[in-house]
Design a protein around this motif. Structure first.
Motif, PDB file in Angstrom:
ATOM      1  N   ALA A  99      26.530  51.621  47.890  1.00 24.01           N
ATOM      2  CA  ALA A  99      25.544  50.545  47.788  1.00 24.01           C
ATOM      3  C   ALA A  99      25.934  49.469  46.783  1.00 24.01           C
ATOM      4  N   ALA A 100      26.791  49.788  45.828  1.00 30.32           N
ATOM      5  CA  ALA A 100      27.135  48.814  44.793  1.00 30.32           C
ATOM      6  C   ALA A 100      28.502  49.111  44.207  1.00 30.32           C
ATOM      7  N   ILE A 101      29.185  48.046  43.799  1.00 29.33           N
ATOM      8  CA  ILE A 101      30.440  48.133  43.045  1.00 29.33           C
ATOM      9  C   ILE A 101      30.101  47.793  41.604  1.00 29.33           C
ATOM     10  N   GLY A 102      30.321  48.698  40.693  1.00 29.79           N
ATOM     11  CA  GLY A 102      29.905  48.509  39.310  1.00 29.79           C
ATOM     12  C   GLY A 102      30.776  47.553  38.516  1.00 29.79           C
ATOM     13  N   THR A 103      30.307  47.226  37.315  1.00 28.96           N
ATOM     14  CA  THR A 103      31.041  46.372  36.392  1.00 28.96           C
ATOM     15  C   THR A 103      32.420  46.953  36.093  1.00 28.96           C
ATOM     16  N   ARG A 104      33.448  46.155  36.298  1.00 22.33           N
ATOM     17  CA  ARG A 104      34.839  46.511  36.003  1.00 22.33           C
ATOM     18  C   ARG A 104      35.303  47.751  36.769  1.00 22.33           C
ATOM     19  N   ALA A 105      34.738  47.975  37.939  1.00 22.75           N
ATOM     20  CA  ALA A 105      35.058  49.185  38.704  1.00 22.75           C
ATOM     21  C   ALA A 105      36.536  49.283  39.052  1.00 22.75           C
ATOM     22  N   PHE A 106      37.183  48.158  39.355  1.00 19.93           N
ATOM     23  CA  PHE A 106      38.602  48.147  39.702  1.00 19.93           C
ATOM     24  C   PHE A 106      39.450  47.453  38.634  1.00 19.93           C
ATOM     25  N   ALA A 107      38.856  47.011  37.569  1.00 21.81           N
ATOM     26  CA  ALA A 107      39.530  46.134  36.601  1.00 21.81           C
ATOM     27  C   ALA A 107      40.852  46.720  36.120  1.00 21.81           C
ATOM     28  N   GLY A 108      41.891  45.894  36.173  1.00 21.30           N
ATOM     29  CA  GLY A 108      43.190  46.282  35.646  1.00 21.30           C
ATOM     30  C   GLY A 108      44.039  47.151  36.548  1.00 21.30           C
ATOM     31  N   LYS A 128      38.665  42.271  38.246  1.00 21.78           N
ATOM     32  CA  LYS A 128      39.416  41.443  37.302  1.00 21.78           C
ATOM     33  C   LYS A 128      40.745  42.090  36.925  1.00 21.78           C
ATOM     34  N   GLY A 129      41.804  41.281  36.958  1.00 23.67           N
ATOM     35  CA  GLY A 129      43.112  41.767  36.548  1.00 23.67           C
ATOM     36  C   GLY A 129      43.862  42.549  37.603  1.00 23.67           C
ATOM     37  N   CYS A 130      43.324  42.630  38.827  1.00 21.86           N
ATOM     38  CA  CYS A 130      44.068  43.271  39.930  1.00 21.86           C
ATOM     39  C   CYS A 130      45.065  42.247  40.459  1.00 21.86           C
ATOM     40  N   SER A 131      46.161  42.087  39.767  1.00 22.45           N
ATOM     41  CA  SER A 131      47.065  40.960  39.966  1.00 22.45           C
ATOM     42  C   SER A 131      47.790  40.967  41.302  1.00 22.45           C
ATOM     43  N   ARG A 132      47.796  42.107  42.009  1.00 20.01           N
ATOM     44  CA  ARG A 132      48.438  42.176  43.332  1.00 20.01           C
ATOM     45  C   ARG A 132      47.421  42.190  44.477  1.00 20.01           C
ATOM     46  N   GLN A 154      33.212  36.572  36.943  1.00 18.21           N
ATOM     47  CA  GLN A 154      34.628  36.949  36.872  1.00 18.21           C
ATOM     48  C   GLN A 154      34.987  38.094  37.821  1.00 18.21           C
ATOM     49  N   ALA A 155      34.221  38.253  38.882  1.00 15.79           N
ATOM     50  CA  ALA A 155      34.412  39.411  39.761  1.00 15.79           C
ATOM     51  C   ALA A 155      35.832  39.498  40.311  1.00 15.79           C
ATOM     52  N   PHE A 156      36.427  38.353  40.682  1.00 14.89           N
ATOM     53  CA  PHE A 156      37.771  38.355  41.261  1.00 14.89           C
ATOM     54  C   PHE A 156      38.751  37.567  40.384  1.00 14.89           C
ATOM     55  N   CYS A 157      38.422  37.434  39.121  1.00 13.09           N
ATOM     56  CA  CYS A 157      39.272  36.697  38.191  1.00 13.09           C
ATOM     57  C   CYS A 157      40.632  37.374  38.047  1.00 13.09           C
ATOM     58  N   ASP A 158      41.682  36.573  38.045  1.00 13.79           N
ATOM     59  CA  ASP A 158      43.051  37.066  37.851  1.00 13.79           C
ATOM     60  C   ASP A 158      43.485  38.036  38.942  1.00 13.79           C
ATOM     61  N   THR A 159      43.061  37.752  40.159  1.00 12.42           N
ATOM     62  CA  THR A 159      43.585  38.471  41.320  1.00 12.42           C
ATOM     63  C   THR A 159      44.500  37.525  42.083  1.00 12.42           C
ATOM     64  N   ALA A 160      45.023  37.987  43.223  1.00 12.40           N
ATOM     65  CA  ALA A 160      45.925  37.160  44.029  1.00 12.40           C
ATOM     66  C   ALA A 160      45.316  36.873  45.403  1.00 12.40           C
ATOM     67  N   LEU A 161      43.998  36.829  45.486  1.00  9.80           N
ATOM     68  CA  LEU A 161      43.340  36.580  46.768  1.00  9.80           C
ATOM     69  C   LEU A 161      43.826  35.269  47.382  1.00  9.80           C
ATOM     70  N   ARG A 162      44.134  35.300  48.672  1.00  4.60           N
ATOM     71  CA  ARG A 162      44.613  34.105  49.360  1.00  4.60           C
ATOM     72  C   ARG A 162      43.507  33.393  50.116  1.00  4.60           C
ATOM     73  N   SER A 163      42.529  34.156  50.560  1.00  6.91           N
ATOM     74  CA  SER A 163      41.415  33.567  51.302  1.00  6.91           C
ATOM     75  C   SER A 163      40.142  34.319  50.949  1.00  6.91           C
ATOM     76  N   LEU A 164      39.023  33.703  51.267  1.00  7.47           N
ATOM     77  CA  LEU A 164      37.735  34.285  50.915  1.00  7.47           C
ATOM     78  C   LEU A 164      36.721  33.948  51.996  1.00  7.47           C
ATOM     79  N   ARG A 165      36.033  34.973  52.474  1.00  5.80           N
ATOM     80  CA  ARG A 165      34.917  34.764  53.385  1.00  5.80           C
ATOM     81  C   ARG A 165      33.636  35.094  52.645  1.00  5.80           C
ATOM     82  N   ILE A 166      32.735  34.112  52.555  1.00 11.30           N
ATOM     83  CA  ILE A 166      31.464  34.310  51.877  1.00 11.30           C
ATOM     84  C   ILE A 166      30.558  35.174  52.763  1.00 11.30           C
ATOM     85  N   PRO A 167      30.016  36.274  52.258  1.00 10.31           N
ATOM     86  CA  PRO A 167      29.115  37.102  53.070  1.00 10.31           C
ATOM     87  C   PRO A 167      27.879  36.324  53.519  1.00 10.31           C
ATOM     88  N   ALA A 168      27.382  36.663  54.693  1.00 11.58           N
ATOM     89  CA  ALA A 168      26.237  35.937  55.264  1.00 11.58           C
ATOM     90  C   ALA A 168      24.992  36.072  54.402  1.00 11.58           C
TER      91      ALA A 168
END
Length: 583
Positions: A252-261, A283-287, A303-317
């Motif tokens: 149901a939810a992705i917590g604060t800094r769940a994938f960070a680094g 944040k910080g998932c550089s690949r 800062q949810a996707f800060c310092d990642t390498a995302l190339r595209s983004l689809r905004i959820p409806a």
């Protein structure tokens, strides 16, 4: 939707309630520079460094204990000892020892073994940090282990937790040598990074063991999940070797800094049913190049996707709100790389977000929209009139932009919102004053080089655009520019059209032109800017007293046309007789 939901980082307005550059993210353990004193029995924030007022000093077996006694209990405030093993007294001054205070044993660097009284219910933050403990058995009544309590105990291999423990703080066992641990059924809270940088195994046959049927937590495929009334919340992906993530059913939810680094993470599939993505979740998932977000997501933290390498983004409806700098990628805030998101799509059914002039915008009801992210590559960008705020880092590192058109309806610029780097050449400022069409236009031209881009950064770093301040910043940049031709030409143009030019800056321009007259006429000749000679005369810089020196400087540099024009001005304007001059 109002602007306060955005939570901008600047405090220039009443609704700017957070500081992105100063406040920690939720869940981060912090040790403040100062400590405040607490009375026995008074509680503190979990991440607060505190200092209890000791009123009893006791020496036992060569160890010196400073304690705070009161309210029927004792708190060990500090222990000084060089012993390798300690048994903390169960009573002091006739009262039971019930708490180990923050930092209490952190200077006992040789301590390898400690026995705490069974009545101890709390271990404070940083209590045993940096000690040489090899093992630890928690006392039977322990309820709480504070943040960073055993941080950097790099010899700590074995820990036994009692079945009454309720809380394990953030970073509690970080950077230890833990090889295995069992989490009791009684634990209600596990802080972020509690077991980070240890020897624990989280997949296959995990050595971090959470019993089946645990009422609050479960471990699955290297992820720590918390059971909530809404469903599972991903607290943290513990396996640092995770490359692909597929969320489980019921998430149901992705917590604060769940994938960070997680620097090896490349792909993440967030399943349908997730409604919230926490602050700095990735944040910080550089690949990380690919994330699929379901239409069920309602909110995304700062800062949810800060310092990642995302190339595209689809905004959820269903997306309704985002935090500051949520989509800023590529390490750009840290000025390491360039932005990576080049394409954004917004489904028609989303009522809160849209694209306009390659700008991702967020509607804020009747107050207009917030510009969140620029994904275009145009040299000239026009901020649409319906945009009234610029989000944090919205245009940061958009170095392709040379010319910017903004307007007076923009009443807030968040930190880094219009920081284009070093490419911005000029700004056109439109004044609508409530009309459908602009009633006034102003143009600011930034000098080339360091002075210019620093001025551009100053202009947009105040929380809102102030025209008078902007002109002052540009004028100051002109004054300190090293390029003589550009500097003198720009000063003359400002003197001719002195919009918001104050008396102090006017005087500074006039003095600068007078002092650099010889180099100015030579620079004008070398750049073919012969009309500049007439502007020097019109501005009063050329006088009967200094024109001969200007002629000599131009002649010495072989600028024949400039010499000719200067002689003509001398003859016609200063009533000098004709004379022979060796060119």
């Amino acid at each position: 939707m109002n602007i306060s939901q955005y939570k901008p980082s600047n405090t220039m307005r009443e609704d700017a309630v957070e500081s992105l550059s100063q406040l920690p993210l939720i869940g981060e353990a912090v040790e403040p520079a100062g400590r405040r004193r607490l009375r026995p029995g008074e509680s503190s924030k979990s991440n607060e460094a505190v200092s209890l007022e000791p009123n009893v000093v006791l020496e036992v077996d060569g160890a010196r204990y400073e304690c705070s006694c009161g309210d029927g209990r004792v708190v060990v405030v500090k222990c000084d000892s060089t012993a390798s093993a300690l048994e903390v007294p169960s009573e002091i001054a006739g009262l039971p020892v019930m708490e180990i205070g923050p930092h209490a044993f952190c200077t006992c660097y040789l301590l390898k073994q400690v026995a705490l009284p069974g009545a101890v219910s709390a271990i404070g933050s940083y209590a045993f940090m940096n000690t040489a403990l090899a093992s630890f058995d928690s006392p039977e009544n322990l309820r709480s282990i504070g943040d960073n309590a055993f941080y950097k105990c790099n010899r700590l291999r074995r820990v036994s937790l009692n079945d009454r423990l309720e809380r394990i703080g953030a970073n509690a066992f970080r950077e230890t040598a833990l090889e295995e641990i069992d989490v009791p059924l009684s634990v209600e809270l596990i802080g972020l990074d509690a077991f980070k940088d240890t020897k624990l195994v989280y997949t296959d046959q995990p050595s971090l063991r959470i019993a089946d049927g645990h009422p609050y937590y479960r471990l699955e495929l290297g992820g720590l999940y918390r059971l909530t009334p809404e469903g599972l919340e991903l607290v943290q992906v513990l396996d640092e070797n995770t490359v692909d993530f597929e969320g489980p059913n019921g998430l149901a939810a992705i917590g604060t800094r769940a994938f960070a680094g997680l620097t090896l993470l490349k792909h993440a599939h967030v399943p349908e049913g997730v409604t919230h993505i926490g602050d700095a979740a990735f944040k910080g998932c550089s690949r990380l190049t690919d994330v699929s977000l379901p239409d069920s997501v309602h909110s995304i933290g700062k800062q949810a996707f800060c310092d990642t390498a995302l190339r595209s983004l689809r905004i959820p409806a269903s997306l309704e709100s985002v935090g500051a700098a949520a989509f800023y990628t590529g390490g750009s805030i840290a000025e390491r790389f360039n932005r990576t998101i080049q394409q954004v799509s917004v489904p028609e059914e989303n009522a809160h977000f849209y694209l306009d002039h390659d700008i991702l915008c967020w509607k804020r009801s009747s107050k207009g929209s917030i510009a969140l992210l620029y994904v275009g590559d145009a040299e000239r960008v026009v901020i649409p009139p319906n945009i009234t705020a610029i989000g944090a880092y919205a245009f940061l590192k958009a170095s392709c932009v040379r010319h910017l058109v903004i307007h007076d309806a923009i009443d807030f610029i968040d930190v880094g919102g219009l920081d284009f780097g070093r490419g911005l050449a000029d700004v056109e400022y439109l004044v609508y004053d409530g009309n459908e069409q602009p009633v006034k236009r102003y143009r600011l031209v930034f000098p080339p080089g360091k002075a210019g881009w620093q001025a551009a950064r100053q202009v947009f770093s105040r929380g809102s655009f102030n025209l008078a301040y902007a002109f002052a910043a540009v004028d100051n940049a002109i004054l300190i520019t090293q390029d003589v031709h550009y500097r003198s030409k720009a000063m003359l143009e400002r003197l001719k059209d002195p919009v918001m030019l104050d008396d102090h800056m006017r005087e500074a321009f006039e003095k600068k032109l007078a002092r650099s007259l010889a180099s100015t006429v030579v620079a004008f000749g070398q750049n073919g800017y012969h009309q500049g000679i007439d502007l020097l005369f019109e501005a009063g810089t050329l006088t009967a007293d200094n024109i001969d020196g200007a002629i000599e400087a131009a002649a010495a540099s072989g600028e024949v046309a400039v010499v000719s024009r200067l002689i003509e001005i001398k003859r016609t304007s200063f009533q000098a007789p004709l004379f022979d001059f060796e060119l």
